[in-house]
Motif scaffolding. Sequence first.
Motif, short mmCIF file in Angstrom:
data_model
loop_
_atom_site.label_atom_id
_atom_site.label_comp_id
_atom_site.label_asym_id
_atom_site.label_seq_id
_atom_site.Cartn_x
_atom_site.Cartn_y
_atom_site.Cartn_z
N CYS A 158 -5.92 -9.03 5.10
CA CYS A 158 -4.68 -8.50 5.65
C CYS A 158 -4.40 -9.15 6.99
CB CYS A 158 -4.74 -6.98 5.78
SG CYS A 158 -6.07 -6.36 6.83
N THR A 159 -3.13 -9.07 7.41
CA THR A 159 -2.74 -9.69 8.67
C THR A 159 -1.55 -8.96 9.26
OG1 THR A 159 -2.23 -11.80 9.74
CG2 THR A 159 -1.10 -11.35 7.68
N ALA A 160 -1.44 -9.05 10.58
CA ALA A 160 -0.26 -8.60 11.31
C ALA A 160 0.03 -9.66 12.37
CB ALA A 160 -0.52 -7.23 11.95
N ARG A 216 3.87 -7.19 1.34
CA ARG A 216 4.23 -7.89 2.58
C ARG A 216 5.57 -7.37 3.07
NH1 ARG A 216 7.94 -12.07 2.10
NH2 ARG A 216 8.56 -12.57 -0.05
N THR A 272 8.06 -7.30 9.90
CA THR A 272 6.90 -7.00 10.74
C THR A 272 5.82 -8.07 10.66
OG1 THR A 272 5.94 -5.67 8.94
CG2 THR A 272 7.27 -4.51 10.58
N THR A 308 3.66 -8.47 8.39
CA THR A 308 2.43 -7.88 7.87
C THR A 308 2.27 -8.22 6.39
OG1 THR A 308 3.72 -5.86 7.58
CG2 THR A 308 2.26 -5.97 9.50
N HIS A 322 -1.29 -1.41 4.03
CA HIS A 322 -0.13 -2.05 4.63
C HIS A 322 0.64 -1.05 5.49
CE1 HIS A 322 3.98 -3.78 4.80
NE2 HIS A 322 3.30 -4.88 5.01
N LEU A 331 -1.01 -0.94 8.76
CA LEU A 331 -0.73 -2.11 9.59
C LEU A 331 0.63 -2.00 10.27
CD1 LEU A 331 -1.87 -5.06 7.27
CD2 LEU A 331 -3.08 -4.16 9.26
N VAL A 332 1.62 -1.50 9.52
CA VAL A 332 2.98 -1.40 10.04
C VAL A 332 3.10 -0.29 11.07
CG1 VAL A 332 5.37 -0.86 9.45
CG2 VAL A 332 4.04 -2.39 7.98
#
Length: 345
Positions: free
Chosen positions: A34-36, A293, A297, A299, A321, A324-325
């Motif tokens: 995962c990523t932000a 996704r 954002t 994310t 997710h 993350l948001v």
Amino acid sequence: MSREDGRDLTTAELEQQVRDAGLLSGDVAVAVACTAPGTGRLTSSSGTLADRAVDAGTPLYVASVTKQLVGVLAAQQVLAGRLDPEASVTALDPRLPGWAAPVRVRHLLHHTAGLPSTAVLLTAAGVAEPELTNERVVAALAALPGPGRPPGEAFAYSNLGYVVLAEVLAAVTGTALPVLARQQVFEPLGLVSAHLGAAPPGRPADLPAAVRPPATVGDGGWWIGAAELLTWLDALNRGALGAGVSELVQTPGRLDDGTPLTYGWGVTVRVDADGATCTHGGTWPGWTAKTVRRPATGTAVALLTTGGDVDAVSGSAVALHDQLVAGPSSQSSSRASSSRRPSAS
């Protein structure tokens, strides 16, 4: 991975999210990434496949997640002026039966083509689903007397439609879809684990027969590690696959009467006041995947498993997710909901 309050989302918290969804039990292998924006990436993995430890780089089968790859390949051809979404599929690929002439490329993209069901096609082909190939799908369609229903009238999720779309793309470009994917996506993004086809080199021999996917390409066929699948999702969020490509694939379709749909170009798109969230799942016995996704954002989550609990995989990916948001305030509620959230496309 930094949160808005400065505290990091740790690997332990990521693994707890997956554990709460019941995905770390038994002999199921799991890989998640995962990523932000501005925070880097986080990956975790557990379990084995064919007696080898799975990590975020291990290629796993993502089944229908492949459709978003096909949607991007189609969008690239449309924007290059080589493919018209309004073109009849039989004009582009004469091997298709005459009754398919009213079917347009956009009908295939948005699952409104009205093609016969997979069960009907399998009867015509005289094979079980694991024995299907793209060539057998085209041949079986030609042996059928007509469509399931007129195109453009209704949304009906169709694996066959994306197999046909793959063949149409091959006909238009003169390039087999696995080669086109490598040239247009895998190599430009540096996806060295990615493979489109029956299975990665050497993989069939070490997989039990019960979990070997069918050989069709378009509806499935994509093997990729979680970390590189995240690279793909991030590239879509950033619009890095060509000018206008991300915008096009994130545009939901419509029925011929104008009724709006929530399905774009190989991906489900749900729009709210804060922007679009793009999701897609994929499953075949022994494999389940989910991507989520949100371009606004930056994310993204990629969750791949060798298990079959579609609801748990989908729920865990969506809840992660959401976390993350929304930041740390959503952590408790995300965990509570992850095991009961219904499966999403």
